[in-house]
Scaffold this active site. Structure first.
Site, PDB file in Angstrom:
ATOM      1  N   CYS A   1      27.322  39.641  23.592  1.00  0.00           N
ATOM      2  CA  CYS A   1      28.561  39.728  24.378  1.00  0.00           C
ATOM      3  C   CYS A   1      29.688  40.311  23.529  1.00  0.00           C
ATOM      4  O   CYS A   1      29.808  40.022  22.345  1.00  0.00           O
ATOM      5  CB  CYS A   1      28.945  38.326  24.845  1.00  0.00           C
TER       6      CYS A   1
ATOM      7  N   CYS B   1      29.297  39.286  28.719  1.00  0.00           N
ATOM      8  CA  CYS B   1      28.127  38.585  29.251  1.00  0.00           C
ATOM      9  C   CYS B   1      28.526  38.072  30.638  1.00  0.00           C
ATOM     10  O   CYS B   1      29.718  38.056  30.981  1.00  0.00           O
ATOM     11  CB  CYS B   1      27.728  37.441  28.314  1.00  0.00           C
TER      12      CYS B   1
ATOM     13  N   CYS C   1      31.404  35.436  30.562  1.00  0.00           N
ATOM     14  CA  CYS C   1      32.728  35.969  30.226  1.00  0.00           C
ATOM     15  C   CYS C   1      33.245  36.860  31.357  1.00  0.00           C
ATOM     16  O   CYS C   1      34.439  36.839  31.669  1.00  0.00           O
ATOM     17  CB  CYS C   1      32.696  36.732  28.911  1.00  0.00           C
TER      18      CYS C   1
ATOM     19  N   HIS D   1      37.203  43.666  23.139  1.00  0.00           N
ATOM     20  CA  HIS D   1      37.268  42.295  22.614  1.00  0.00           C
ATOM     21  C   HIS D   1      38.718  41.794  22.594  1.00  0.00           C
ATOM     22  O   HIS D   1      39.013  40.705  23.104  1.00  0.00           O
ATOM     23  CB  HIS D   1      36.669  42.279  21.203  1.00  0.00           C
ATOM     24  N   GLU D   2      39.620  42.601  22.031  1.00  0.00           N
ATOM     25  CA  GLU D   2      41.020  42.150  21.929  1.00  0.00           C
ATOM     26  C   GLU D   2      41.675  42.067  23.311  1.00  0.00           C
ATOM     27  O   GLU D   2      42.467  41.157  23.574  1.00  0.00           O
ATOM     28  CB  GLU D   2      41.825  43.053  20.984  1.00  0.00           C
TER      29      GLU D   2
ATOM     30  N   HIS E   1      36.291  33.215  22.068  1.00  0.00           N
ATOM     31  CA  HIS E   1      35.025  33.737  21.542  1.00  0.00           C
ATOM     32  C   HIS E   1      33.827  33.158  22.278  1.00  0.00           C
ATOM     33  O   HIS E   1      33.868  32.044  22.797  1.00  0.00           O
ATOM     34  CB  HIS E   1      34.924  33.477  20.046  1.00  0.00           C
ATOM     35  N   CYS E   2      32.759  33.956  22.311  1.00  0.00           N
ATOM     36  CA  CYS E   2      31.558  33.608  23.068  1.00  0.00           C
ATOM     37  C   CYS E   2      30.382  33.535  22.099  1.00  0.00           C
ATOM     38  O   CYS E   2      30.278  34.324  21.164  1.00  0.00           O
ATOM     39  CB  CYS E   2      31.335  34.708  24.108  1.00  0.00           C
TER      40      CYS E   2
HETATM   41 ZN    ZN Z   1      38.280  37.595  18.677  1.00  0.00          ZN
HETATM   42 ZN    ZN Z   2      30.406  36.120  26.631  1.00  0.00          ZN
END
Ligand code: ZN
Ligand code: ZN
Length: 179
Positions: free
Chosen positions: A145, A164, A167, A129-130, A139-140
């Site tokens: 995701c 996802c 992304c 994520h980071e 952000h999604c």
């Molecule tokens: Zn974040």
């Molecule tokens: Zn996503």
């Protein structure tokens, strides 16, 4: 992901103070995802400068500000720590990164699961994520995701450790265009 072959690998330096077993699964997960070579360095930094006495937490934004000038121009740094992190106006954060920047941090402090294998998986999700932020993703809304925002442990557990299709597509685009 249908990416074109890329000649140059992204250099990601993982600054770590946590267990080797966790770092190994993180490296195995992120190297292919980010077309990266991960270098693991011991994180010897004394984080006292970022400590908040009353909150008994560490200011992740202050740590990122520290990491930024010491990160090589051709690399990305992500620290993985056990210290509990916060940013302004938030009780805690699992991690923080500069969107489109070079530095990030992930804390394992709130990823307290019962099973040990689970901690590696959750660490993979948060590091992915980071790094996604570092490589320009925001952000999604898709709650499976890895770029979905997680406000608590249940939300980290719910999401997958992957991007996802949207992304993944953006990541491929951003990664190729920025370098
Ligand atoms: Zn974040
Ligand atoms: Zn996503």
């Amino acid at each position: 992901m249908g990416l074109q072959p890329k000649s140059k690998l992204n250099n990601i330096v993982l600054l770590q103070t946590v267990e080797t077993q966790i770092i190994d699964s993180v490296v195995n997960h992120i190297e292919p995802l980010f077309n990266a070579y991960c270098k693991i360095e011991k994180f010897n930094l004394d984080l006292a400068f970022a400590y908040h006495q009353t909150r008994r937490q560490y200011n992740s934004t202050a740590i990122l500000a520290y990491l930024k000038p010491i990160t090589a121009k051709n690399a990305y740094s992500l620290a993985i720590v056990n210290q509990d992190l916060y940013t302004n106006n938030v009780t805690f954060v699992f991690g923080e990164a500069e969107v489109g920047g070079r530095v990030g941090i992930v804390s394992l402090a709130r990823l307290n699961t019962k099973a040990k294998g689970d901690l590696s998986l959750l660490a993979c999700k948060e590091v992915t994520h980071e790094l996604g932020h570092i490589f320009g993703l925001r952000h999604c809304d898709n709650n499976r995701c890895v770029m979905n925002f997680s406000a608590n442990l249940a939300e980290v557990e719910r999401k997958s450790n992957k991007f996802c299709p949207d992304c993944a597509h953006s990541l491929a685009y951003l990664t190729f265009v920025n370098l």
